[in-house]
Write a protein that holds these residues in place. Sequence first.
Motif, mmCIF file in Angstrom:
data_model
loop_
_atom_site.group_PDB
_atom_site.id
_atom_site.type_symbol
_atom_site.label_atom_id
_atom_site.label_comp_id
_atom_site.label_asym_id
_atom_site.label_seq_id
_atom_site.Cartn_x
_atom_site.Cartn_y
_atom_site.Cartn_z
ATOM 1 N N HIS B 43 0.878 -1.162 0.000
ATOM 2 C CA HIS B 43 0.000 0.000 0.000
ATOM 3 C C HIS B 43 0.918 1.215 0.000
ATOM 4 N N GLY B 44 0.446 2.340 -0.490
ATOM 5 C CA GLY B 44 1.257 3.559 -0.460
ATOM 6 C C GLY B 44 2.194 3.629 -1.646
ATOM 7 N N THR B 45 3.443 3.990 -1.380
ATOM 8 C CA THR B 45 4.378 4.130 -2.487
ATOM 9 C C THR B 45 5.759 3.678 -2.065
ATOM 10 N N GLY B 95 4.389 -2.536 7.284
ATOM 11 C CA GLY B 95 3.665 -2.277 8.528
ATOM 12 C C GLY B 95 3.471 -3.531 9.355
ATOM 13 N N GLY B 106 7.473 4.306 7.378
ATOM 14 C CA GLY B 106 7.373 3.673 6.069
ATOM 15 C C GLY B 106 8.660 3.804 5.285
ATOM 16 N N SER B 107 8.551 3.529 4.001
ATOM 17 C CA SER B 107 9.719 3.450 3.131
ATOM 18 C C SER B 107 10.667 4.645 3.242
ATOM 19 N N GLN B 108 10.137 5.846 3.409
ATOM 20 C CA GLN B 108 11.040 7.003 3.301
ATOM 21 C C GLN B 108 11.231 7.839 4.573
#
Lengths: 337, 311
Positions: B43-45, B95, B106-108
């Motif tokens: 989900h997300g980027t 997550g 998250g990723s960043q």
Amino acid sequence: MAERVVENLNQALHALLADDPGLYLLGEDLVDPYGGAFKVTRGLSTRWPERVLSTPLSEGGIVGVAGGLALAGQRAIVEIMFSDFVALAFDQILNFASKSTAMYGRAVPMRLVVRCPTGGNRGYGPTHSQSLQKHFVGIPGLTLCEMSPFHDNRAVLAGLLGSGRPGLFFEDKVLYTNRMYADGVVDELFRYDLVGADGDVARVWVDDPEQCDCVLVVPGGLAVRAVAVARELLLRDDIVCQVLVPSRLWPLDVDGLLPAVARAGRMVVAEESTAGGTWGAELAQAVHTRRWKALRAPVRLVHSADQVIPTAAHLERTVLVQDADIHRAVKEVVTGA
Amino acid sequence: MTAAVTAAPPAPSRLADDDLDLLLLIRHFELALLDMFGRGELHGTTHTCLGQEYVPVALRPLLADGDHVFSNHRGHGHYLARFGDPHGLLAEVMGRQGAVCRGVGGSQHILRDRYLSTGVQGESVPVAAGVALHLRRAEPGHLALVHLGDGTWGEGAVYEGLNMAALWRLPLLLVVEHNGIAQSTPTSAQLAGDLAGRARAFGVAHTLVTSTDTNTVRAALAPVLRRVRERGTPAVVELRTHRVGPHSKGDDTRRPEEIGYARAQDWYARYARAYPEQFAAHDERQRRHVAEVVREVAGRPASRWEEAGRG
Ligand SMILES: Cc1ncc(C[n+]2csc(CCOP(=O)(O)OP(=O)(O)O)c2C)c(N)n1
């Protein structure tokens, strides 16, 4: 079926650029074939390569350039890729564009609009999901509007550009993918019309627009969610809730809301931002001052939690305002629980 | 002040096994993420560093635990090179329990020991200058390294930070992963002049490295890091690299020949051709390792974010 909101916005930009040879559009990754991070600007640079420009990563600089264009008598629309980064342009908005309309002792028109893709629920995390409207509330010379599925984007943007005041236009990122409502119809139960002096406020009602138990006021980004809540309230709790969606957030348009609020005597305002110095708080204050005697309960505000917006979906839900929060607030205000 | 290390040798040099393993770990980690996005399981980027893996791998032995690393949106390789912890990173992206930052960042947005990333481009440069100001006084010999892309040189914060670092002689190293593109915008459309000239304007040393060979890049970077440590002065290294994948996921609008060019420069295929046996064994091992990490982490319960950490 009506067009998607993103298509309506894209067509609005096409029309504005076609109508006005002095209008520029600036932002990161706007040009074709990419057409912007949310594809709002698709096709525009192909038609107007000289006026639709992809910029470097320079949010403060871009809004400054837009201010320069406005100063030179032109018009400019800036897209900030994620509204979170409008923080980098705050100085240009606060201390240049909005101040210049009046600080030289005479009216200087500044025709520029900063478009801000806003809000969460997409899993983009703490620096790409915020709702920053409240940080721009109450700046002299600055107008705030929000995209909604009821208001034609061309009319709203043309109004902002024509006013001579710089404007911010907040665009909920999930709303892009929803459909516009058309012809006064929301669904088989709900209808809508545009009320207020300049038709700025969309009013969503069931059966009779003059009758409701509570008024739910939301900015455009929450409109689809508010309509879903109103439906649930009607079907599950037999509560008639009228949803009001002003297109303009600031300067406040209280007059357009007062008749419905006075009739219902109850009002809830929901926003996706955190609490504290918000548009909703300003509305509540204005309604309390002007219709205190007509209210059966204090205006109730609903916000996201006072926390950063997490990335993971299961955590993001615990922070961002949910339909159930709005539902509960309306029900409590109506039942006095 | 510009020193150049010119074109990559026609064939890559042979890598030590642990370097090759790390490169391949990062490669397969990134491929697995894109795969999961493609299947709707994420989900997300996310922004993968496909093609750029060798940058943190080359830097790894040149960095000490006491050095600070500031990463950016394209940071999975930076993290894996520093901590070798695919479980913690994947759990963060998904997550799940064991996530480095509980799934909040998250990723960043990651913070672990002396490693930090954030999603607002350019913000980290002055922050790293602040850290370097402290290091210079409290821990001389250590440095603050910032990974940034060429596009991020559009942000004013980069220059404000670099100016202070030069004025105050701070041990700040900017590692520019110049992949020729920012999201969809080619460098030629977003950067006037060049990075060498920009560094020169501040009196800051600039080193250009065009090789994508881990050994060569490491050899070129070693003296730069030594100088930053010994003299306590900032430096800019510009690595000409190639973004083999999309900016995030499924958003690559480059022309087929541009993507083809980036792929042709990719260390992965070139190394596979040059050292087929060594490559095949390690590649298979890391592919399986990552598949196992994905399986294990996907089966974990959702991450928890306790009240106390919620601010
Ligand atoms: C202040 C700010 N503006 C815009 C963005 C959106 N954005 C994220 S990455 C990116 C491109 C960055 O390009 P570059 O620095 O060259 O790094 P690359 O993606 O090529 O690794 C953009 C525009 C952002 N994260 N922060």
